[in-house]
Design a protein around this motif. Structure first.
Motif, PDB file in Angstrom:
ATOM      1  N   GLY A 298       0.834  -1.198   0.000  1.00 28.83           N
ATOM      2  CA  GLY A 298       0.000   0.000   0.000  1.00 28.83           C
ATOM      3  C   GLY A 298       0.859   1.234   0.000  1.00 28.83           C
ATOM      4  O   GLY A 298       2.081   1.164  -0.158  1.00 28.83           O
ATOM      5  N   GLY A 299       0.231   2.381   0.192  1.00 29.25           N
ATOM      6  CA  GLY A 299       0.991   3.628   0.178  1.00 29.25           C
ATOM      7  C   GLY A 299       0.080   4.836   0.235  1.00 29.25           C
ATOM      8  O   GLY A 299      -1.032   4.759   0.749  1.00 29.25           O
ATOM      9  N   ARG A 300       0.566   5.923  -0.356  1.00 28.19           N
ATOM     10  CA  ARG A 300      -0.166   7.185  -0.339  1.00 28.19           C
ATOM     11  C   ARG A 300      -0.256   7.758  -1.764  1.00 28.19           C
ATOM     12  O   ARG A 300       0.144   8.907  -2.011  1.00 28.19           O
ATOM     13  CB  ARG A 300       0.529   8.163   0.598  1.00 28.19           C
ATOM     14  N   PRO A 301      -0.787   6.983  -2.711  1.00 26.70           N
ATOM     15  CA  PRO A 301      -0.827   7.464  -4.089  1.00 26.70           C
ATOM     16  C   PRO A 301      -1.725   8.676  -4.299  1.00 26.70           C
ATOM     17  O   PRO A 301      -1.497   9.468  -5.221  1.00 26.70           O
ATOM     18  CB  PRO A 301      -1.342   6.257  -4.874  1.00 26.70           C
ATOM     19  N   VAL A 302      -2.743   8.847  -3.467  1.00 29.68           N
ATOM     20  CA  VAL A 302      -3.651   9.988  -3.585  1.00 29.68           C
ATOM     21  C   VAL A 302      -3.288  11.080  -2.580  1.00 29.68           C
ATOM     22  O   VAL A 302      -3.196  12.260  -2.919  1.00 29.68           O
ATOM     23  CB  VAL A 302      -5.118   9.547  -3.397  1.00 29.68           C
TER      24      VAL A 302
END
Length: 438
Positions: A267-271
């Motif tokens: 996962g991550g913080r793409p937005v």
């Protein structure tokens, strides 16, 4: 701030002494329990109001690092029931000075284990919010101290006791869904890119050093306090450690397997965008979207969340799907539970949610169960061990995410076999004088 390690660590001698101690006052049926609250924010006060409504408690103390919040809480309790609770900024002073039967803990996650262990070692029963630790080692220490002291711990997994959740679990156990090969747990919401917020000096009424406690002392920011700590990984474990614990517990409520063989998360913080932390500004740093895969012996489970796009075309935005050869069962929150048969000729089955309003949680049932456990000596619906098992799953997902790879898991020893790098993440270094529980 010097600290006596013995206040927090359950040594064999202390555990033996507490186990042999006489029952605390007020343990008989229909007693009035001298009750204290640590963490008097929105949710802590929700729990305390429920305790007061039971007419079985006398509120003797309220502790919070925010002077404004603890004073307002004390005023509300006096207006509500006439109890004149003493106020404290340091939970150690409160536990040393007051005679207490029950401690309610609704602090940020990184305090849960230390608060609970200190209260248990003082002979108190504990109602602690989930998750039971910020790291797996803390959570295990709480379980061990609860067992050693013989005190009751109720964890705030209120969905485990909610009527429609219990009914859905029985529906599963009766075989109506057939052989279940997969479980999917999820929550979705709306959101967009995150802009950094300016750091500032903490309010004069807030003891920021004590708020951070064993965690790193990062700059104060109003995104963190009040209420935003869940999305800062120094203090909590993001959506998986917040929402995820509830739905992982719903899976464990059904499953006879309480730990997976392996875990992988990405996962991550793409937005939301990259996390920012500087002397002048910061953002949250928890992932805005994440998937965790748990491989059990007889089924596969997944957790998914995203904080953007809403639920779109999906039927539900939160809950669990249990996939069996006879159909799919969804257990939700305000939408109750619904069974979708694999045979399209058969009718869909549904049960509405049964919730305590206005907040939609079944805290009244959970508190009553807690008191019953204290009086019977039997374990409550959401014991320290049950909370620990659900917490473990969420923390293993976060651990895999931080490593960027899958991990094996030995549920008996609670270790990651042959993986020194991963095992180091089962605990963390504490700041300053605070000592990690062992």
């Amino acid at each position: 701030m010097p600290i006596d390690r013995r206040n927090f660590i359950a040594s064999a001698a202390a555990a033996g002494a507490l186990t042999a101690a006489p029952a605390i006052h007020g343990a008989q049926k229909n007693a009035t329990y001298r009750t204290a609250l640590i963490g008097s924010g929105w949710w802590g006060m929700n729990i305390l109001r429920e305790a007061v409504a039971s007419q079985r408690v006398k509120v003797v103390a309220i502790c919070d690092v925010d002077e404004d919040k603890r004073d307002l809480a004390a005023e509300e309790i006096e207006d509500l029931c006439g109890d004149q609770a003493k106020t404290y900024g340091d939970f150690r002073q409160m536990l040393d000075r007051e005679e207490i039967d029950i401690v309610i803990i609704a602090t940020p996650d990184h305090w849960h284990a230390l608060n609970a262990i200190a209260a248990l070692e003082k002979g108190c029963h504990v109602f602690v919010e989930k998750p039971t630790g910020h790291t797996i080692g803390e959570s295990r220490a709480m379980v061990d101290v609860a067992q050693a002291t013989g005190r009751i711990v109720q964890v705030g997994l209120h969905r485990r006791i909610g009527p429609h959740h219990v009914a859905a679990n029985q529906f599963l156990r009766d075989g109506n869904v057939g052989t279940i090969g997969a479980v999917r747990m999820f929550v979705n919401s709306r959101g967009g890119p995150e802009r950094p917020s300016r750091n500032s000096e903490p309010p004069e009424t807030l003891d920021w050093d004590m708020y951070c406690g064993p965690a790193p002392l990062r700059p104060f920011n109003r995104k963190i306090h009040p209420g935003g700590f869940r999305h800062f990984l120094d203090f909590a474990n993001g959506t998986l450690g917040d929402w995820g614990v509830h739905w992982l517990d719903q899976m464990l409520m059904w499953s006879e397997e309480k730990s997976p063989k392996s875990v992988y998360s990405t996962g991550g913080r793409p937005v939301f965008g990259p996390a920012v932390l500087s002397e002048s500004e910061q953002t949250t740093d928890a992932p805005d979207s994440q998937v965790a895969v748990y491989q059990f012996e007889s089924f596969t489970a997944t957790w998914e969340h995203r904080k953007f796009a809403g639920h779109g075309p999906e039927r539900h935005n939160v809950g669990c799907y249990f996939y069996g050869d006879r159909g799919t069962l969804h257990i939700g929150w305000r939408d109750g539970w619904t069974f979708y048969p694999s045979d399209s000729k058969k009718a869909i089955q549904h049960q509405d949610a049964q919730l305590q309003e206005p907040d939609g949680h079944n805290m009244q049932l959970l508190w009553a169960d807690f008191l019953q456990a204290i009086e019977s000596g039997k374990q409550p619906a959401c014991s320290a061990l049950i909370g620990h098992q659900a917490t473990n799953l969420s923390l293993l997902g976060m651990l895999s995410l931080k490593l960027g790879r899958s991990i094996a898991w030995d549920g008996e020893t609670e270790t990651i076999p042959g993986d020194e790098e991963a095992n180091r993440l089962l605990r963390r270094e504490y700041r300053g004088p605070w000592q990690y529980p062992s």
